[in-house]
Design a protein around this motif. Structure first.
Motif, short mmCIF file in Angstrom:
data_model
loop_
_atom_site.label_atom_id
_atom_site.label_comp_id
_atom_site.label_asym_id
_atom_site.label_seq_id
_atom_site.Cartn_x
_atom_site.Cartn_y
_atom_site.Cartn_z
N PHE A 307 40.59 41.69 42.50
CA PHE A 307 42.12 41.96 41.89
C PHE A 307 41.88 42.94 40.09
CE2 PHE A 307 46.85 41.60 42.75
CZ PHE A 307 47.13 42.39 42.18
N MET A 308 41.57 44.36 40.50
CA MET A 308 41.46 44.80 38.97
C MET A 308 43.06 45.46 39.01
SD MET A 308 39.10 47.50 37.96
CE MET A 308 39.09 49.36 38.26
N VAL A 309 43.21 44.85 37.54
CA VAL A 309 44.98 45.73 36.56
C VAL A 309 43.97 46.51 35.35
CG1 VAL A 309 46.18 44.39 38.16
CG2 VAL A 309 45.20 43.43 36.19
N PRO A 310 45.35 47.37 34.81
CA PRO A 310 44.80 47.95 33.92
C PRO A 310 45.15 47.19 32.32
CG PRO A 310 47.60 48.21 35.04
CD PRO A 310 46.30 48.08 35.95
N THR A 311 45.56 46.79 32.11
CA THR A 311 46.01 46.33 31.15
C THR A 311 45.27 44.40 31.26
OG1 THR A 311 48.41 45.51 31.30
CG2 THR A 311 47.82 47.93 30.35
N GLU A 312 45.18 43.51 30.85
CA GLU A 312 44.88 42.53 29.88
C GLU A 312 46.70 41.46 30.57
OE1 GLU A 312 43.16 39.36 27.30
OE2 GLU A 312 42.89 41.68 27.34
N ILE A 313 47.14 42.14 30.02
CA ILE A 313 48.81 41.52 29.47
C ILE A 313 49.75 41.21 31.61
CG2 ILE A 313 51.13 41.86 29.20
CD1 ILE A 313 50.86 43.27 27.13
N LEU A 314 49.05 42.85 32.24
CA LEU A 314 49.25 41.82 33.34
C LEU A 314 48.58 41.49 34.13
CD1 LEU A 314 50.54 45.82 34.40
CD2 LEU A 314 51.51 44.01 34.38
N ALA A 315 47.44 41.48 33.88
CA ALA A 315 46.07 40.31 34.16
C ALA A 315 45.98 39.36 34.01
CB ALA A 315 45.08 40.83 33.76
N GLN A 316 47.11 38.82 33.08
CA GLN A 316 47.75 37.42 33.16
C GLN A 316 48.42 36.87 33.73
OE1 GLN A 316 48.21 37.83 28.45
NE2 GLN A 316 46.14 37.26 28.34
N THR A 337 38.75 38.74 31.54
CA THR A 337 39.08 39.68 30.72
C THR A 337 38.32 40.09 29.42
OG1 THR A 337 41.34 38.23 29.49
CG2 THR A 337 42.35 39.76 31.44
N SER A 338 38.60 40.78 28.29
CA SER A 338 38.62 40.45 27.13
C SER A 338 38.32 39.55 26.63
CB SER A 338 38.79 42.25 26.65
OG SER A 338 39.64 42.51 25.68
N SER A 339 39.53 39.44 27.05
CA SER A 339 39.90 37.83 25.68
C SER A 339 38.50 36.43 26.18
CB SER A 339 41.37 37.47 25.72
OG SER A 339 42.00 38.32 25.10
N THR A 340 38.47 36.44 27.40
CA THR A 340 37.42 35.61 27.86
C THR A 340 36.65 35.21 27.20
OG1 THR A 340 38.27 36.82 29.79
CG2 THR A 340 36.48 34.78 30.29
N THR A 341 36.38 33.88 26.68
CA THR A 341 35.25 33.35 26.43
C THR A 341 33.26 33.47 26.52
OG1 THR A 341 34.89 31.18 26.50
CG2 THR A 341 36.65 31.69 24.72
N GLY A 362 40.93 40.95 36.91
CA GLY A 362 40.93 40.91 35.40
C GLY A 362 41.01 42.65 35.54
N THR A 363 41.07 43.08 34.24
CA THR A 363 40.70 43.94 33.86
C THR A 363 39.74 45.89 34.33
OG1 THR A 363 40.22 44.03 31.24
CG2 THR A 363 42.03 43.50 31.79
N HIS A 364 39.37 46.24 33.96
CA HIS A 364 37.99 47.39 34.24
C HIS A 364 37.28 46.40 34.03
CE1 HIS A 364 39.69 47.56 29.60
NE2 HIS A 364 37.81 48.17 29.80
N ALA A 365 37.28 45.01 32.74
CA ALA A 365 35.64 44.30 32.94
C ALA A 365 35.11 44.03 34.17
CB ALA A 365 36.32 43.26 31.80
N LEU A 366 35.47 44.01 35.42
CA LEU A 366 36.01 43.93 36.25
C LEU A 366 34.50 44.62 36.93
CD1 LEU A 366 38.49 42.62 38.91
CD2 LEU A 366 36.87 41.04 37.70
N ILE A 367 34.40 45.89 36.15
CA ILE A 367 33.26 46.86 36.83
C ILE A 367 31.41 46.17 35.96
CG2 ILE A 367 34.76 48.59 37.67
CD1 ILE A 367 34.51 50.50 34.99
N GLN A 368 31.90 46.09 35.53
CA GLN A 368 30.41 45.12 34.91
C GLN A 368 29.55 45.40 35.18
OE1 GLN A 368 31.76 43.30 31.28
NE2 GLN A 368 32.68 44.81 30.43
N GLU A 369 28.36 45.10 35.02
CA GLU A 369 27.24 45.91 36.24
C GLU A 369 26.35 44.01 36.46
OE1 GLU A 369 23.66 48.53 35.38
OE2 GLU A 369 24.89 49.86 35.29
N ARG A 392 37.10 53.19 39.72
CA ARG A 392 37.12 52.92 41.09
C ARG A 392 36.18 52.37 41.78
NH1 ARG A 392 41.87 56.37 41.03
NH2 ARG A 392 41.17 57.75 42.27
N GLN A 393 35.11 53.55 42.07
CA GLN A 393 33.83 53.46 42.99
C GLN A 393 33.00 52.68 42.18
OE1 GLN A 393 33.45 55.81 45.92
NE2 GLN A 393 31.79 54.44 46.40
#
Length: 673
Positions: A307-316, A337-341, A362-369, A392-393
């Motif tokens: 589930f990918m969303v554009p901002t950290e606030i929305l993800a939370q 998110t980027s705040s995850t330890t 999460g945010t776009h962090a979900l697309i990381q390899e 998205r791809q």
């Protein structure tokens, strides 16, 4: 063998420099040159000047009667003047700061000029020299050009390419379409787009080219959908009893619209082809609950969800809502998110890879390899127009089953929806949950601001919170009278000195913005002064007042999104539009906002008033850049083209019909989505 797909450097007199100039206009092939159509036409017929009104912009042609004279004044400024004979009449012609035209204006030369008529002085203020008058036509095309590519040069190249290639211009529309609408053939349509004899021939050519653009685009969208439905990938056979049991635990009744959309999604998951569905829902319509049903169905089939969303606030926010909904079930949800330890992230990636985590938000962090799923069966993308195509791809490539559910809180008019998302299946939640109070909307003048502040104080004294929205971040020379966030923040802080006031704008760093929003959600900030960065998705139930400064600067769609930030709880909420519109359209927009809270109605009105750009505000949204068609003006042609495209695609074996061979090539080779 000669072809309209030849590169432009095959034309005589087109060398490397001219190729570069043409490329700046997006012209690379002969076809590109032939399809670089004029944006308007000049009527250069001889006019009876007694019928022309003062200050009219007109095109005239006549014979130069005197030598052109250039006069210089005030330094480098100059004036070119001569006398022009139009039938029995003689007028003055003046060009300012175009002295270089002198060599083109010789006594006895018949010439066409576009300019503004000054009746008192019997003078045409020349704006453009259209060239030597052509006795065979009274119509002249005007093109978009660049500094390095002049109008006359471009017209010459188009004429040359048409003369050289007209014999190899093949018809691309099927015979039944040509007959149905009585269209002129393709070659003559191109000719009459560039060199029409009169207004009627120009109109007929444009009618065909508008249809052709819209038809090709709709054909490709429908062929993509046809391909997807034809390609079997497997279905997600979920446990129906488990899904029903989960729906029974939802602590409120679903609206009829939510039920219908949930059924659409579940049918897609059971179908033997991948889902590609857009879920549209007005502000506060309950899209997240529907998303939770889709997540549950996927998990109960043994697959995972991203589930990918554009901002950290929305993800939370989504994480908190979905976690609450899934209490008492076996579904495990994670937030990345980027705040995850580093430690939490490492364990989460391991759980996702081993299938221990059912849904990762999460945010776009979900697309990381390094994020690999055990068996990803469903992807949900919120506010999908905020992500690039490649982002998205990349996420889709991680999935075993590429079922994708796109969600947006931006109500999109049907006209625009079928243009943007014609290859998708579209579901709409057009009903608000029961008990949701209507937001009271008022339009006030700037002179009444003191009353607004007094009202805000009474509400904040009750423990509620408020937003104060401004259009710009900093002072602007072009819009000196527009309030900016910084100045408003200073003013509001001084006025409400006993309360905490926060500032939010787009130039702040992401962690700074997140910190401000977190404090506002926790009621540590009572009044938030902000630009439009808060317009999508932020949920603060205790915020009951939305004040929008200079509201006439915003479109209806954006105002509606901003208004939707309040009224998120069970408390009566208010939206106050502060505006002194100077135009009738501005006043009309304010009146419409006060009258209606229907996002789809407002976005349609916005589309009619301001065009497509204001619906998303970004070109990346995917709105096609048509050269002839306008989806608002040409909506009736769009509907015809869409139906014709659907009829062809759903006919038997559209790929094998000989009549459609060139049509298929044209559609897939030339149209980029």
């Amino acid at each position: 063998m000669k072809s309209i797909y030849d590169r432009v450097d095959t034309l005589k007199s087109v060398g490397p420099k001219r190729v570069q100039d043409l490329n700046q206009l997006g012209i690379e092939t002969v076809e590109d040159l032939l399809l670089h159509f004029p944006f308007r036409y000049e009527d250069i017929q001889i006019r009876d000047l007694t019928e022309v009104l003062d200050q009219d912009k007109i095109s005239l042609k006549g014979t130069i009667l005197t030598d052109p004279v250039v006069s210089f004044y005030a330094g480098r400024k100059n004036r070119l003047s001569f006398r022009l004979g139009i039938g029995a009449q003689v007028i003055n012609v003046v060009f300012f700061n175009q002295h270089y035209l002198k060599d083109k204006c010789q006594i006895g030369l018949e010439i066409a000029i576009y300019g503004k008529w000054e009746e008192k002085r019997q003078t045409l203020l020349g704006m453009k020299l259209l060239g030597t008058a052509n006795q065979d036509t009274e119509f002249s095309a005007v093109y978009h050009t660049t500094k390095s590519m002049k109008q006359a040069t471009l017209v010459k190249l188009i004429k040359q390419s048409f003369d050289d290639y007209k014999d190899v211009i093949e018809e691309v529309l099927p015979d039944e379409i040509l007959d149905k609408y009585a269209f002129m053939d393709y070659m003559h349509a191109i000719e009459n787009m560039h060199f029409p004899e009169n207004q009627q021939s120009a109109n007929e050519a444009r009618r065909r080219m508008i249809y052709q653009e819209l038809f090709f685009y709709q054909l490709k969208l429908n062929l993509l959908k046809y391909e997807r439905h034809k390609t079997k990938t497997g279905s997600l056979k979920y446990d129906t009893n488990k899904l029903k049991a989960y729906i029974d635990t939802i602590p409120f009744s679903l609206t009829n619209a939510q039920k219908k959309v949930s059924n659409d999604i579940c049918r897609d998951l059971l179908a033997p082809f991948d889902m590609n569905r857009l879920l549209q829902g007005d502000v506060g319509s309950g899209k997240t609950v529907v998303a939770s049903i889709a997540i549950a169905a996927c998990v109960f089939s043994g697959k995972q969800v991203a589930f990918m969303v554009p901002t950290e606030i929305l993800a939370q926010q989504h994480y908190k809502t979905i976690q609450t909904l899934f209490q008492g079930t076996s579904i495990k949800v994670g937030l990345l998110t980027s705040s995850t330890t580093v430690k939490e992230r490492k364990q989460m990636l391991l759980d996702v890879l081993n299938g221990q985590l059912d849904c990762l938000i999460g945010t776009h962090a979900l697309i990381q390899e390094d994020i690999q799923f055990y068996e990803l069966g469903l992807i949900i993308i919120d506010e999908q127009h905020r992500f690039g195509v490649m982002q998205r791809q990349k996420l889709k490539e991680k999935a075993v089953f590429q079922n994708v559910l796109y969600m947006t809180a931006t109500p999109i008019p049907r006209t625009l929806s079928m243009t943007l998302f014609g290859e998708m299946d579209v579901s709409v939640i057009d009903e608000l949950p029961a008990g949701r109070q209507k937001i009271i909307t008022r339009w006030v003048k700037e002179q009444e601001m003191e009353k607004v502040l007094e009202f805000m104080k009474r509400e904040i004294d009750k423990g509620y919170q408020a937003y104060m929205i401004t259009p710009l971040i900093e002072e602007s020379e072009a819009l000196e009278d527009v309030q900016n966030a910084q100045k408003m923040y200073e003013y509001i802080s001084e006025y409400f000195y006993e309360y905490s006031v926060g500032l939010l704008h787009g130039k702040m760093k992401a962690d700074e913005k997140d910190d401000v929003m977190k404090r506002f959600k926790q009621n540590n900030i009572h009044i938030l002064v902000s630009t439009t960065v808060i317009e999508v998705g932020v949920d603060v139930p205790n915020a009951t007042i939305m004040v929008i400064q200079d509201a006439e600067r915003f479109g209806l769609a954006q105002l509606h999104q901003l208004r939707g930030r309040v009224g998120r709880g069970d408390k009566q909420s208010y939206c106050i539009l502060v505006a002194n519109p100077k135009t009738e359209q501005g006043k009309q927009r304010m009146a419409i906002m006060v009258e209606s809270q229907d996002g789809f109605y407002l976005s349609q009105k916005d589309l009619e008033m301001r065009g497509t750009g204001d619906i998303f505000g970004l070109k990346q949204s995917g709105i096609p850049d048509f050269s002839c068609a306008d989806i608002i003006r040409d909506v009736h042609i769009l509907n015809q083209a869409r139906q014709d495209a659907m009829d062809i695609v759903h006919s038997q074996n559209p790929y094998k019909k000989k009549a459609y061979e060139l049509l298929r090539k044209k559609t897939f080779d030339k149209i980029k989505l």
